[in-house]
Scaffold this motif. Structure first.
Motif, PDB file in Angstrom:
ATOM      1  N   ILE A  60       0.839  -1.208   0.000  1.00 21.16           N
ATOM      2  CA  ILE A  60       0.000   0.000   0.000  1.00 21.16           C
ATOM      3  C   ILE A  60       0.873   1.256   0.000  1.00 21.16           C
ATOM      4  CG2 ILE A  60      -1.764   1.298   1.271  1.00 21.16           C
ATOM      5  CD1 ILE A  60      -2.770  -1.352   0.022  1.00 21.16           C
ATOM      6  N   GLY A  61       1.962   1.231   0.757  1.00 22.12           N
ATOM      7  CA  GLY A  61       2.867   2.385   0.772  1.00 22.12           C
ATOM      8  C   GLY A  61       3.424   2.687  -0.608  1.00 22.12           C
ATOM      9  N   THR A  62       3.809   1.647  -1.330  1.00 22.67           N
ATOM     10  CA  THR A  62       4.320   1.851  -2.690  1.00 22.67           C
ATOM     11  C   THR A  62       3.211   2.347  -3.604  1.00 22.67           C
ATOM     12  OG1 THR A  62       5.993   0.142  -2.320  1.00 22.67           O
ATOM     13  CG2 THR A  62       5.586   0.791  -4.605  1.00 22.67           C
ATOM     14  N   THR A  63       1.984   1.895  -3.383  1.00 22.16           N
ATOM     15  CA  THR A  63       0.855   2.390  -4.177  1.00 22.16           C
ATOM     16  C   THR A  63       0.681   3.893  -3.976  1.00 22.16           C
ATOM     17  OG1 THR A  63      -0.252   0.240  -4.040  1.00 22.16           O
ATOM     18  CG2 THR A  63      -1.615   2.135  -4.637  1.00 22.16           C
ATOM     19  N   VAL A  64       0.757   4.338  -2.733  1.00 21.11           N
ATOM     20  CA  VAL A  64       0.620   5.778  -2.443  1.00 21.11           C
ATOM     21  C   VAL A  64       1.752   6.557  -3.104  1.00 21.11           C
ATOM     22  CG1 VAL A  64       0.706   7.507  -0.582  1.00 21.11           C
ATOM     23  CG2 VAL A  64      -0.667   5.424  -0.304  1.00 21.11           C
ATOM     24  N   LEU A  65       2.982   6.072  -2.966  1.00 21.30           N
ATOM     25  CA  LEU A  65       4.120   6.760  -3.582  1.00 21.30           C
ATOM     26  C   LEU A  65       4.025   6.749  -5.107  1.00 21.30           C
ATOM     27  CD1 LEU A  65       6.979   5.450  -1.276  1.00 21.30           C
ATOM     28  CD2 LEU A  65       5.968   7.748  -1.295  1.00 21.30           C
ATOM     29  N   ALA A  66       3.538   5.646  -5.660  1.00 22.72           N
ATOM     30  CA  ALA A  66       3.375   5.562  -7.111  1.00 22.72           C
ATOM     31  C   ALA A  66       2.308   6.549  -7.593  1.00 22.72           C
ATOM     32  CB  ALA A  66       3.022   4.134  -7.526  1.00 22.72           C
ATOM     33  N   ALA A  67       1.255   6.722  -6.817  1.00 23.95           N
ATOM     34  CA  ALA A  67       0.222   7.709  -7.173  1.00 23.95           C
ATOM     35  C   ALA A  67       0.806   9.124  -7.148  1.00 23.95           C
ATOM     36  CB  ALA A  67      -0.963   7.595  -6.210  1.00 23.95           C
ATOM     37  N   ILE A  68       1.686   9.382  -6.196  1.00 21.37           N
ATOM     38  CA  ILE A  68       2.363  10.686  -6.157  1.00 21.37           C
ATOM     39  C   ILE A  68       3.262  10.845  -7.377  1.00 21.37           C
ATOM     40  CG2 ILE A  68       4.001  12.121  -4.851  1.00 21.37           C
ATOM     41  CD1 ILE A  68       2.818  10.803  -2.289  1.00 21.37           C
ATOM     42  N   CYS A  69       3.886   9.755  -7.808  1.00 22.81           N
ATOM     43  CA  CYS A  69       4.699   9.803  -9.042  1.00 22.81           C
ATOM     44  C   CYS A  69       3.855  10.212 -10.247  1.00 22.81           C
ATOM     45  CB  CYS A  69       5.329   8.430  -9.337  1.00 22.81           C
ATOM     46  SG  CYS A  69       6.931   8.168  -8.620  1.00 22.81           S
ATOM     47  N   ILE A  70       2.635   9.702 -10.299  1.00 15.92           N
ATOM     48  CA  ILE A  70       1.740  10.067 -11.411  1.00 15.92           C
ATOM     49  C   ILE A  70       1.520  11.570 -11.404  1.00 15.92           C
ATOM     50  CG2 ILE A  70      -0.613   9.862 -12.321  1.00 15.92           C
ATOM     51  CD1 ILE A  70      -0.580   6.938 -11.218  1.00 15.92           C
ATOM     52  N   LEU A  71       1.215  12.117 -10.246  1.00 13.52           N
ATOM     53  CA  LEU A  71       1.011  13.565 -10.144  1.00 13.52           C
ATOM     54  C   LEU A  71       2.308  14.322 -10.452  1.00 13.52           C
ATOM     55  CD1 LEU A  71      -1.170  13.691  -6.907  1.00 13.52           C
ATOM     56  CD2 LEU A  71      -1.937  13.896  -9.290  1.00 13.52           C
ATOM     57  N   ALA A  72       3.427  13.854  -9.917  1.00 14.66           N
ATOM     58  CA  ALA A  72       4.714  14.522 -10.139  1.00 14.66           C
ATOM     59  C   ALA A  72       5.112  14.476 -11.604  1.00 14.66           C
ATOM     60  CB  ALA A  72       5.799  13.879  -9.271  1.00 14.66           C
ATOM     61  N   TRP A  77       5.662  19.078 -17.075  1.00 11.83           N
ATOM     62  CA  TRP A  77       5.357  18.135 -18.148  1.00 11.83           C
ATOM     63  C   TRP A  77       6.290  18.367 -19.327  1.00 11.83           C
ATOM     64  CZ3 TRP A  77       3.658  13.618 -18.809  1.00 11.83           C
ATOM     65  CH2 TRP A  77       3.347  13.153 -20.080  1.00 11.83           C
ATOM     66  N   GLY A  78       6.622  17.300 -20.009  1.00 13.06           N
ATOM     67  CA  GLY A  78       7.400  17.441 -21.233  1.00 13.06           C
ATOM     68  C   GLY A  78       8.809  16.909 -21.141  1.00 13.06           C
ATOM     69  N   SER A  79       9.312  16.676 -19.960  1.00  9.69           N
ATOM     70  CA  SER A  79      10.670  16.165 -19.843  1.00  9.69           C
ATOM     71  C   SER A  79      10.653  14.631 -19.832  1.00  9.69           C
ATOM     72  CB  SER A  79      11.321  16.678 -18.549  1.00  9.69           C
ATOM     73  OG  SER A  79      10.695  16.103 -17.424  1.00  9.69           O
ATOM     74  N   THR A  80      11.808  14.069 -20.092  1.00  5.44           N
ATOM     75  CA  THR A  80      11.948  12.617 -20.028  1.00  5.44           C
ATOM     76  C   THR A  80      11.643  12.135 -18.617  1.00  5.44           C
ATOM     77  OG1 THR A  80      13.603  12.656 -21.771  1.00  5.44           O
ATOM     78  CG2 THR A  80      13.558  10.707 -20.365  1.00  5.44           C
ATOM     79  N   ARG A  81      12.106  12.870 -17.625  1.00  9.93           N
ATOM     80  CA  ARG A  81      11.865  12.507 -16.228  1.00  9.93           C
ATOM     81  C   ARG A  81      10.367  12.475 -15.932  1.00  9.93           C
ATOM     82  NH1 ARG A  81      14.989  12.721 -11.473  1.00  9.93           N
ATOM     83  NH2 ARG A  81      13.745  13.047  -9.620  1.00  9.93           N
ATOM     84  N   SER A  82       9.620  13.427 -16.471  1.00 10.75           N
ATOM     85  CA  SER A  82       8.169  13.449 -16.265  1.00 10.75           C
ATOM     86  C   SER A  82       7.530  12.178 -16.804  1.00 10.75           C
ATOM     87  CB  SER A  82       7.538  14.656 -16.967  1.00 10.75           C
ATOM     88  OG  SER A  82       7.983  15.859 -16.408  1.00 10.75           O
ATOM     89  N   ALA A  83       7.912  11.801 -18.011  1.00  6.64           N
ATOM     90  CA  ALA A  83       7.353  10.594 -18.629  1.00  6.64           C
ATOM     91  C   ALA A  83       7.722   9.347 -17.830  1.00  6.64           C
ATOM     92  CB  ALA A  83       7.834  10.477 -20.065  1.00  6.64           C
ATOM     93  N   LEU A  84       8.936   9.299 -17.326  1.00  3.34           N
ATOM     94  CA  LEU A  84       9.372   8.134 -16.548  1.00  3.34           C
ATOM     95  C   LEU A  84       8.640   8.046 -15.210  1.00  3.34           C
ATOM     96  CD1 LEU A  84      13.178   8.266 -17.348  1.00  3.34           C
ATOM     97  CD2 LEU A  84      11.573   6.453 -18.037  1.00  3.34           C
TER      98      LEU A  84
END
Length: 156
Positions: A60-72, A77-84
């Motif tokens: 669940i902790g990784t799910t929360v962090l992964a959801a934050i990654c989606i927002l981040a 937007w537009g950089s390679t880091r954003s897409a990753l």
């Protein structure tokens, strides 16, 4: 934060993917080789024991962090880091958490309702193993893809 976040998602997705990989590589194969009554009873026990603070905290902790990654991933937007970051988050949230909730958990719940010595259980066990493993392979691949994308985001 933008270094810590992908690092933690990389670790969490990698660890979770490793657990799923173990089930795909040998745990379910070993259980499937047992008589149905024994394999099914063992899996019922595993499904109860896995609901512990250590594994659930990771999952669940990784799910929360992964959801934050989606927002981040959208800022900026537009950089390679954003897409990753977006890819890392989506792979984990959809491919690990989503597949678990929609595909694996309902099968586990059906299995939990069966009497391991019944004819119904013996008939369902090979179906369960086949279907559960199919979805477990998907979530294993999704976790590893998430970990890889998060690791790649660290290099950008």
């Amino acid at each position: 934060m933008l270094t810590t976040l992908p690092f933690l998602v990389c670790l969490g997705a990698g660890l979770t993917g490793g657990v799923f990989f173990a089930f795909s590589a040998f745990v379910m194969k070993a259980l499937a080789e047992l008589p149905a009554e024994h394999g099914l009873a063992a899996m019922q026990r595993i499904n109860r024991v896995v609901l512990n603070p250590g594994f659930l905290g990771l999952f669940i902790g990784t799910t929360v962090l992964a959801a934050i990654c989606i927002l981040a991933g959208f800022f900026p937007w537009g950089s390679t880091r954003s897409a990753l970051l977006l890819a890392a988050g989506l792979c984990y949230v959809i491919g690990s958490f989503g597949v678990t909730a929609v595909c694996n958990v309902p099968r586990n719940e059906r299995l939990a309702r069966l009497d391991s010595g019944s004819a119904e259980a013996a008939a369902y066990w090979p179906v369960y193993v086949r279907e559960w493993l199919r979805w477990n392979h998907v979530r294993t691949a999704a976790c590893l893809a998430s970990a890889a994308a998060a690791a790649a985001a660290l290099t950008c």
